[in-house]
Scaffold this motif. Structure first.
Motif, PDB file in Angstrom:
ATOM      1  N   ASN A  65      -6.161 -12.458  51.535  1.00 56.47           N
ATOM      2  CA  ASN A  65      -5.862 -11.049  51.291  1.00 56.47           C
ATOM      3  C   ASN A  65      -4.750 -10.618  52.000  1.00 56.47           C
ATOM      4  OD1 ASN A  65      -7.453 -10.470  48.984  1.00 56.47           O
ATOM      5  ND2 ASN A  65      -9.288 -10.125  50.487  1.00 56.47           N
ATOM      6  N   SER A  71     -10.254 -14.855  52.184  1.00 57.61           N
ATOM      7  CA  SER A  71     -11.245 -14.149  51.268  1.00 57.61           C
ATOM      8  C   SER A  71     -11.927 -15.083  50.244  1.00 57.61           C
ATOM      9  CB  SER A  71     -10.654 -12.947  50.848  1.00 57.61           C
ATOM     10  OG  SER A  71     -11.735 -12.094  50.223  1.00 57.61           O
ATOM     11  N   GLY A  75      -8.260 -15.128  41.128  1.00 55.17           N
ATOM     12  CA  GLY A  75      -8.058 -15.743  39.643  1.00 55.17           C
ATOM     13  C   GLY A  75      -6.743 -16.076  39.158  1.00 55.17           C
ATOM     14  N   ASN A 170     -14.668  -5.439  44.947  1.00 54.24           N
ATOM     15  CA  ASN A 170     -13.348  -5.163  44.139  1.00 54.24           C
ATOM     16  C   ASN A 170     -13.904  -4.038  43.106  1.00 54.24           C
ATOM     17  OD1 ASN A 170     -11.256  -6.959  45.267  1.00 54.24           O
ATOM     18  ND2 ASN A 170     -12.963  -8.283  44.817  1.00 54.24           N
ATOM     19  N   ARG A 189      -9.950  -5.136  47.033  1.00 56.07           N
ATOM     20  CA  ARG A 189     -10.662  -5.069  48.363  1.00 56.07           C
ATOM     21  C   ARG A 189      -9.501  -6.221  49.180  1.00 56.07           C
ATOM     22  NH1 ARG A 189     -15.757  -8.930  49.634  1.00 56.07           N
ATOM     23  NH2 ARG A 189     -14.513 -10.626  48.634  1.00 56.07           N
ATOM     24  N   GLY A 199      -7.469 -11.422  38.418  1.00 55.12           N
ATOM     25  CA  GLY A 199      -8.158 -12.450  37.549  1.00 55.12           C
ATOM     26  C   GLY A 199      -9.495 -12.488  37.644  1.00 55.12           C
ATOM     27  N   THR A 200      -9.959 -12.555  38.743  1.00 53.80           N
ATOM     28  CA  THR A 200     -11.560 -12.564  38.757  1.00 53.80           C
ATOM     29  C   THR A 200     -11.997 -11.115  38.143  1.00 53.80           C
ATOM     30  OG1 THR A 200     -11.519 -11.704  41.191  1.00 53.80           O
ATOM     31  CG2 THR A 200     -11.845 -14.083  40.814  1.00 53.80           C
TER      32      THR A 200
HETATM   33  N1  LIG Z   1      -9.102  -8.979  46.716  1.00 54.02           N
HETATM   34  C1  LIG Z   1     -10.023  -9.952  46.492  1.00 54.02           C
HETATM   35  C2  LIG Z   1      -9.809 -11.557  46.131  1.00 54.02           C
HETATM   36  C3  LIG Z   1      -8.555 -11.611  44.978  1.00 54.02           C
HETATM   37  C4  LIG Z   1      -8.853 -11.291  43.727  1.00 54.02           C
HETATM   38  C5  LIG Z   1      -7.692 -11.537  42.817  1.00 54.02           C
HETATM   39  N2  LIG Z   1      -6.432 -10.814  42.978  1.00 54.02           N
HETATM   40  C6  LIG Z   1      -7.752 -11.996  41.511  1.00 54.02           C
HETATM   41  O1  LIG Z   1      -6.881 -12.167  40.763  1.00 54.02           O
HETATM   42  O2  LIG Z   1      -8.991 -12.700  41.250  1.00 54.02           O
HETATM   43  C7  LIG Z   1     -11.400  -9.820  47.280  1.00 54.02           C
HETATM   44  O3  LIG Z   1     -11.055 -10.034  48.563  1.00 54.02           O
HETATM   45  O4  LIG Z   1     -12.332 -10.087  46.816  1.00 54.02           O
END
Ligand SMILES: N[C@@H](CCC[C@H](N)C(=O)O)C(=O)O
Length: 257
Positions: A65, A71, A75, A170, A189, A199-200
């Motif tokens: 991050n 982390s 996605g 998140n 987060r 993305g996630t």
């Molecule tokens: N900030 C997140 C992980 C990153 C998520 C991301 N930007 C995505 O696209 O999925 C965490 O620490 O949980």
């Protein structure tokens, strides 16, 4: 020592990419990762990703991050890493790679990446939100209108509050546009602010909207601040599998710092 980097973005979620196949990057240097992601003193990004060799698969993804800490799954970062691997000549238009949450299959055609995400078996439904893990933890909160929301302040209250506390989550705020389309704004987060896309996060929203009956579709369109994404899945008895996150991944620039 100078560091060569590549900058990518996926629907506005931006990343510093580093080719670490020769293992030259100091992976425990939290300050260096935070510096490279700093928008005033460094390159500027929501996260940093290392592309590494893998003994069996095309490559390995290591995700940090913007705060400098390693982390869970990203996605959009995974989609951008597939485009980066293609730029480096590591893959042509198909990839299998390992990330912190396991193996991912992907394809890339004309800058559009299809990335297979983690199967989801557990969708916790609460009174005003849903919680699920799509490789990263996501709180999904349904709202009637999110245009004027202060995402940073509302999101951080939930991220640091019970039951998530220090480990955090998140936070996604969702507004229904139609049976097939939802608008999403996400507090991330580790960035500790709103990002233009997650993305996630949109994967979690698509599954949460299906699990709560807000849609009965298995192809869901997600409008995020930085563009449009699509999530497709199969579902049997509450088991979400064959989950795909689909959208653009774009090279921005490269340099040395
Ligand atoms: N900030 C997140 C992980 C990153 C998520 C991301 N930007 C995505 O696209 O999925 C965490 O620490 O949980």
């Amino acid at each position: 020592m100078q560091q060569t980097f590549y900058k990518y973005q996926g629907t506005g979620n931006d990343f510093v990419m580093i080719d670490n196949r020769l293992q030259t990057f100091d992976k425990n240097n939290t300050k260096q990762v935070a510096f490279l992601c700093d928008r005033r003193f460094g390159v500027g990004a929501d996260g940093l990703i290392l592309l590494e060799n893998h003994p069996e698969y095309d490559f390995k993804m290591v995700y940090y991050n913007a705060d400098g800490n390693e982390s869970t799954m990203c996605g959009n970062g995974g989609r951008c890493l597939v485009a980066f691997a293609q730029q480096l000549g590591v893959i042509t238009n198909k990839a299998v790679f390992e990330a912190i949450d396991g193996l991912h299959h992907a394809t890339i055609e004309n800058g559009i990446v299809h990335l297979q995400m983690l199967d989801v078996d557990v969708v916790e439904k609460h009174d005003n939100h849903v919680f699920l893990n799509t490789g990263s933890p996501h709180h999904v909160q349904f709202e009637t209108a999110i245009e004027d929301f202060d995402i940073k302040s509302k999101g951080s209250g939930i991220r640091y509050g019970a039951p998530y506390n220090q480990e955090g989550t998140n936070v996604n705020f969702v507004q229904k546009i139609s049976d097939t389309t939802f608008r999403v704004r996400t507090y991330e987060r580790g960035v500790e602010d709103e990002t233009l896309s997650c993305g996630t996060g949109v994967t979690a929203v698509a599954i949460a909207m299906h699990a709560t009956g807000e849609t009965n579709q298995s192809t869901v369109n997600l409008n995020v601040e930085g563009g449009k994404l699509q999530v497709r899945f199969d579902v049997e008895n509450g088991h979400y599998h064959n989950v795909w996150l689909i959208g653009p991944a774009t090279y921005v620039f490269e340099g040395n710092i």
